[in-house]
Scaffold this motif. Structure first.
Motif, PDB file in Angstrom:
ATOM      1  N   LEU A  83     -71.819 -43.300  19.849  1.00 35.34           N
ATOM      2  CA  LEU A  83     -70.984 -43.396  21.040  1.00 35.34           C
ATOM      3  C   LEU A  83     -71.717 -44.120  22.159  1.00 35.34           C
ATOM      4  O   LEU A  83     -71.139 -44.958  22.861  1.00 35.34           O
ATOM      5  N   LYS A  84     -72.989 -43.817  22.337  1.00 37.03           N
ATOM      6  CA  LYS A  84     -73.772 -44.503  23.366  1.00 37.03           C
ATOM      7  C   LYS A  84     -73.809 -46.003  23.113  1.00 37.03           C
ATOM      8  O   LYS A  84     -73.659 -46.813  24.032  1.00 37.03           O
ATOM      9  N   SER A  85     -74.036 -46.370  21.858  1.00 38.95           N
ATOM     10  CA  SER A  85     -74.109 -47.785  21.512  1.00 38.95           C
ATOM     11  C   SER A  85     -72.811 -48.512  21.832  1.00 38.95           C
ATOM     12  O   SER A  85     -72.819 -49.621  22.385  1.00 38.95           O
ATOM     13  N   ILE A  86     -71.692 -47.888  21.507  1.00 35.07           N
ATOM     14  CA  ILE A  86     -70.389 -48.499  21.779  1.00 35.07           C
ATOM     15  C   ILE A  86     -70.166 -48.655  23.278  1.00 35.07           C
ATOM     16  O   ILE A  86     -69.724 -49.704  23.756  1.00 35.07           O
ATOM     17  N   LEU A  87     -70.487 -47.624  24.043  1.00 36.12           N
ATOM     18  CA  LEU A  87     -70.276 -47.672  25.489  1.00 36.12           C
ATOM     19  C   LEU A  87     -71.168 -48.713  26.163  1.00 36.12           C
ATOM     20  O   LEU A  87     -70.727 -49.457  27.043  1.00 36.12           O
ATOM     21  N   LEU A  88     -72.415 -48.780  25.757  1.00 36.02           N
ATOM     22  CA  LEU A  88     -73.332 -49.750  26.351  1.00 36.02           C
ATOM     23  C   LEU A  88     -72.902 -51.173  26.021  1.00 36.02           C
ATOM     24  O   LEU A  88     -72.920 -52.059  26.888  1.00 36.02           O
ATOM     25  N   ALA A 106     -73.893 -66.908  31.505  1.00 35.62           N
ATOM     26  CA  ALA A 106     -73.709 -65.651  32.247  1.00 35.62           C
ATOM     27  C   ALA A 106     -74.603 -64.611  31.573  1.00 35.62           C
ATOM     28  O   ALA A 106     -74.988 -64.774  30.412  1.00 35.62           O
ATOM     29  N   PRO A 107     -74.924 -63.543  32.289  1.00 37.98           N
ATOM     30  CA  PRO A 107     -75.864 -62.568  31.721  1.00 37.98           C
ATOM     31  C   PRO A 107     -75.217 -61.536  30.819  1.00 37.98           C
ATOM     32  O   PRO A 107     -74.086 -61.110  31.037  1.00 37.98           O
ATOM     33  N   MET A 108     -75.948 -61.170  29.791  1.00 33.48           N
ATOM     34  CA  MET A 108     -75.723 -59.915  29.078  1.00 33.48           C
ATOM     35  C   MET A 108     -76.696 -58.953  29.746  1.00 33.48           C
ATOM     36  O   MET A 108     -77.913 -59.046  29.559  1.00 33.48           O
ATOM     37  N   TRP A 109     -76.182 -58.037  30.551  1.00 28.91           N
ATOM     38  CA  TRP A 109     -77.013 -57.309  31.514  1.00 28.91           C
ATOM     39  C   TRP A 109     -78.007 -56.371  30.858  1.00 28.91           C
ATOM     40  O   TRP A 109     -77.756 -55.780  29.805  1.00 28.91           O
ATOM     41  N   GLY A 110     -79.157 -56.230  31.512  1.00 26.73           N
ATOM     42  CA  GLY A 110     -80.207 -55.322  31.079  1.00 26.73           C
ATOM     43  C   GLY A 110     -81.366 -55.400  32.054  1.00 26.73           C
ATOM     44  O   GLY A 110     -81.267 -56.021  33.112  1.00 26.73           O
ATOM     45  N   LYS A 111     -82.469 -54.812  31.696  1.00 28.69           N
ATOM     46  CA  LYS A 111     -83.628 -54.806  32.577  1.00 28.69           C
ATOM     47  C   LYS A 111     -84.330 -56.162  32.534  1.00 28.69           C
ATOM     48  O   LYS A 111     -84.295 -56.863  31.525  1.00 28.69           O
ATOM     49  N   GLY A 112     -84.960 -56.523  33.645  1.00 26.43           N
ATOM     50  CA  GLY A 112     -85.731 -57.760  33.699  1.00 26.43           C
ATOM     51  C   GLY A 112     -85.055 -58.905  34.415  1.00 26.43           C
ATOM     52  O   GLY A 112     -85.453 -60.059  34.239  1.00 26.43           O
ATOM     53  N   VAL A 113     -84.056 -58.632  35.260  1.00 31.86           N
ATOM     54  CA  VAL A 113     -83.331 -59.705  35.924  1.00 31.86           C
ATOM     55  C   VAL A 113     -84.199 -60.474  36.911  1.00 31.86           C
ATOM     56  O   VAL A 113     -83.977 -61.667  37.163  1.00 31.86           O
ATOM     57  N   LEU A 133     -77.240 -49.720  31.801  1.00 29.31           N
ATOM     58  CA  LEU A 133     -77.787 -50.656  30.822  1.00 29.31           C
ATOM     59  C   LEU A 133     -79.294 -50.809  30.980  1.00 29.31           C
ATOM     60  O   LEU A 133     -80.032 -50.889  29.991  1.00 29.31           O
ATOM     61  N   GLU A 134     -79.763 -50.842  32.224  1.00 24.81           N
ATOM     62  CA  GLU A 134     -81.205 -50.962  32.461  1.00 24.81           C
ATOM     63  C   GLU A 134     -81.929 -49.671  32.065  1.00 24.81           C
ATOM     64  O   GLU A 134     -83.011 -49.709  31.462  1.00 24.81           O
ATOM     65  N   ARG A 135     -81.322 -48.535  32.387  1.00 24.76           N
ATOM     66  CA  ARG A 135     -81.975 -47.251  32.119  1.00 24.76           C
ATOM     67  C   ARG A 135     -82.141 -47.008  30.627  1.00 24.76           C
ATOM     68  O   ARG A 135     -83.117 -46.371  30.204  1.00 24.76           O
ATOM     69  N   PHE A 136     -81.205 -47.531  29.822  1.00 24.97           N
ATOM     70  CA  PHE A 136     -81.300 -47.328  28.385  1.00 24.97           C
ATOM     71  C   PHE A 136     -82.042 -48.454  27.678  1.00 24.97           C
ATOM     72  O   PHE A 136     -82.010 -48.555  26.457  1.00 24.97           O
ATOM     73  N   GLY A 137     -82.703 -49.292  28.449  1.00 20.07           N
ATOM     74  CA  GLY A 137     -83.673 -50.216  27.881  1.00 20.07           C
ATOM     75  C   GLY A 137     -83.144 -51.526  27.348  1.00 20.07           C
ATOM     76  O   GLY A 137     -83.899 -52.265  26.697  1.00 20.07           O
ATOM     77  N   LEU A 138     -81.883 -51.882  27.596  1.00 19.55           N
ATOM     78  CA  LEU A 138     -81.389 -53.165  27.123  1.00 19.55           C
ATOM     79  C   LEU A 138     -82.037 -54.289  27.927  1.00 19.55           C
ATOM     80  O   LEU A 138     -82.218 -54.170  29.143  1.00 19.55           O
ATOM     81  N   GLU A 139     -82.403 -55.365  27.263  1.00 22.50           N
ATOM     82  CA  GLU A 139     -83.067 -56.486  27.898  1.00 22.50           C
ATOM     83  C   GLU A 139     -82.041 -57.482  28.439  1.00 22.50           C
ATOM     84  O   GLU A 139     -81.054 -57.801  27.777  1.00 22.50           O
ATOM     85  N   TYR A 140     -82.298 -57.973  29.633  1.00 15.02           N
ATOM     86  CA  TYR A 140     -81.446 -58.990  30.254  1.00 15.02           C
ATOM     87  C   TYR A 140     -81.555 -60.288  29.456  1.00 15.02           C
ATOM     88  O   TYR A 140     -82.649 -60.761  29.156  1.00 15.02           O
ATOM     89  N   GLN A 141     -80.393 -60.854  29.111  1.00 17.88           N
ATOM     90  CA  GLN A 141     -80.340 -62.124  28.388  1.00 17.88           C
ATOM     91  C   GLN A 141     -79.250 -62.981  29.012  1.00 17.88           C
ATOM     92  O   GLN A 141     -78.371 -62.483  29.709  1.00 17.88           O
ATOM     93  N   ARG A 142     -79.294 -64.273  28.722  1.00 13.88           N
ATOM     94  CA  ARG A 142     -78.229 -65.160  29.186  1.00 13.88           C
ATOM     95  C   ARG A 142     -77.597 -65.839  27.983  1.00 13.88           C
ATOM     96  O   ARG A 142     -78.279 -66.284  27.062  1.00 13.88           O
ATOM     97  N   ARG A 143     -76.242 -65.895  28.019  1.00 18.57           N
ATOM     98  CA  ARG A 143     -75.469 -66.476  26.935  1.00 18.57           C
ATOM     99  C   ARG A 143     -74.521 -67.547  27.495  1.00 18.57           C
ATOM    100  O   ARG A 143     -74.089 -67.444  28.648  1.00 18.57           O
TER     101      ARG A 143
END
Length: 212
Positions: A56-61, A119-126, A154-164
């Motif tokens: 569920l967490k994965s789907i929501l994030l 545009a960003p796929m949001w996460g930590k490291g912006v 998204l940042e708290r759960f450790g996803l990395e900021y990327q651009r697509r």
């Protein structure tokens, strides 16, 4: 790919001939939330992130990430900047995962579909991205200000900021109208190739949007 009962109008033919690029809408677990239920959805989002259900967490994030990406794409289209490049913004090199900051020379490359806005796929490291393209990131921050809860989660759960890239080039697009011996009706037969992570359904939506 065959589409049954298509009307081979001149408008259809024009669109199929002219379309070379399409906006990318992140369809993977995307969110459609009516405005009247937005606050309730945010509350559910917070509670679910605190739960122990990994799936569920994965789907929501993933959904929240797609929602933010789509919000920026939609705003850029509304501002008529979908296919325009501004100096000092992050671009993507066609057919690769490479991103770089634009210069004056990239305007023609945009026309030739050699590079694309991102545009960003949001996460930590912006912050490390902000330093090289401050104006672009500032505009994105303004658009995404109402969605701070998503960004923080998204940042708290450790996803990395990327651009697509926000648009995609369609390769080897071929089409034909004609009768079908198998279904007994007019069909439009399409052939095209896509890069990894792109969706045929998005291409079809853009090709035939508004055509009866």
């Amino acid at each position: 790919m065959c589409l049954v009962s298509m009307n081979p109008s001149s408008e259809s033919a024009w669109r199929l001939s002219a379309k070379k690029e399409f906006p990318i809408i992140s369809a993977r677990r995307g969110l459609v939330v009516p405005h009247r239920t937005w606050n309730r959805f945010l509350q559910c989002f917070v509670r679910a992130l605190k739960a122990s259900h990994v799936r569920l967490k994965s789907i929501l994030l993933s959904s929240a990430r797609s929602y933010l990406f789509n919000e920026l794409v939609s705003n850029r289209i509304a501002e008529k900047r979908f296919a325009k490049v501004e100096q000092g913004e992050w671009l993507n090199l066609q057919g690769t995962a490479s991103v770089f900051v634009s210069t004056e020379e990239d305007a023609q490359r945009m026309v030739e579909l050699d590079v694309h806005p991102t545009a960003p796929m949001w996460g930590k490291g912006v912050d490390k991205w902000r330093d090289k393209a401050p104006d672009q990131i500032a505009w994105e921050d303004q658009i995404l200000e109402p969605f701070e809860l998503f960004r923080d989660g998204l940042e708290r759960f450790g996803l990395e900021y990327q651009r697509r890239p926000i648009r995609t080039k369609i390769n080897e697009l071929n089409w034909s109208f004609g009768p079908s011996e198998t279904v007994g009706n007019q069909v439009c037969e399409l052939e095209f190739t896509l890069q990894r992570g792109q969706f045929a359904t998005s291409v079809l939506r853009e090709l035939f949007n508004g055509i009866e």
